[in-house]
Design a protein around this motif. Structure first.
Motif, PDB file in Angstrom:
ATOM      1  N   ARG A  16       0.778  -1.310  -0.047  1.00  0.00           N
ATOM      2  CA  ARG A  16      -0.013   0.041  -0.022  1.00  0.00           C
ATOM      3  C   ARG A  16       0.652   1.353  -0.232  1.00  0.00           C
ATOM      4  N   VAL A  49       2.120  -4.866   2.905  1.00  0.00           N
ATOM      5  CA  VAL A  49       1.099  -5.105   3.900  1.00  0.00           C
ATOM      6  C   VAL A  49       1.126  -6.660   4.314  1.00  0.00           C
ATOM      7  N   MET A 107      -0.509  -4.539  10.770  1.00  0.00           N
ATOM      8  CA  MET A 107      -1.718  -5.324  10.073  1.00  0.00           C
ATOM      9  C   MET A 107      -2.167  -6.449  10.804  1.00  0.00           C
ATOM     10  N   MET A 138      -9.860  -7.084   5.166  1.00  0.00           N
ATOM     11  CA  MET A 138      -9.251  -6.268   5.966  1.00  0.00           C
ATOM     12  C   MET A 138     -10.528  -5.723   6.979  1.00  0.00           C
ATOM     13  N   LEU A 177     -10.760  -1.291  10.208  1.00  0.00           N
ATOM     14  CA  LEU A 177     -10.273  -0.630   9.719  1.00  0.00           C
ATOM     15  C   LEU A 177      -9.980   0.983  10.268  1.00  0.00           C
ATOM     16  N   ASP A 191      -5.040   3.689   7.575  1.00  0.00           N
ATOM     17  CA  ASP A 191      -4.924   2.382   6.618  1.00  0.00           C
ATOM     18  C   ASP A 191      -5.439   2.874   5.025  1.00  0.00           C
ATOM     19  N   TYR A 219      -4.053   0.439  -2.481  1.00  0.00           N
ATOM     20  CA  TYR A 219      -3.398  -1.023  -2.356  1.00  0.00           C
ATOM     21  C   TYR A 219      -3.066  -1.806  -3.560  1.00  0.00           C
TER      22      TYR A 219
END
Length: 115
Positions: free
Chosen positions: A37, A47, A63, A82, A85, A89, A93
């Motif tokens: 990301r 990530v 993460m 995900m 969040l 974030d 991505y």
């Protein structure tokens, strides 16, 4: 070779998104698949990565416990679930495929976490 991401969008803090990346043009099962990301003004960061089926999974520390990477070699697809969040974030991505000296990138999908 193509990597096509989807699933990004606008979500409230605490919400969830599932990103998908469909690959074509190479032997998907032989490649390490990763999600990266890049937030505005920041460098691209890893990530999570997943080796082929049954292989190892690696997450960036921030993460762990919130994001889950998985792959379906039959569908040439890698996913990123995900949860929980946070505004931090927010980023584009990117899907990445890597094997030896071969490396491919998708065009990215935007994720915005905001109330």
């Amino acid at each position: 070779v193509q990597l096509v991401e989807s699933g990004g969008g606008l979500v409230q803090p605490g919400g969830s998104l599932r990103l998908s990346c469909v690959a074509s043009g190479f032997t998907f099962s032989s490649y390490v698949m990763s999600w990266y990301r890049q937030a505005p003004g920041k460098e691209r960061e890893l990530v999570a990565s997943i080796i082929s089926a049954g292989g190892g999974i690696n997450y960036a520390d921030s993460m762990k416990g919130r994001f889950t990477i998985s792959r379906d070699n039959a569908k040439n697809t890698v996913y990123l679930q995900m949860n929980s969040l946070k505004p931090e974030d927010t980023a584009v991505y990117y899907c990445n495929a890597r094997r030896l000296w071969y490396e491919y990138w998708g065009q990215g999908t935007q994720v915005i976490v905001s109330s």
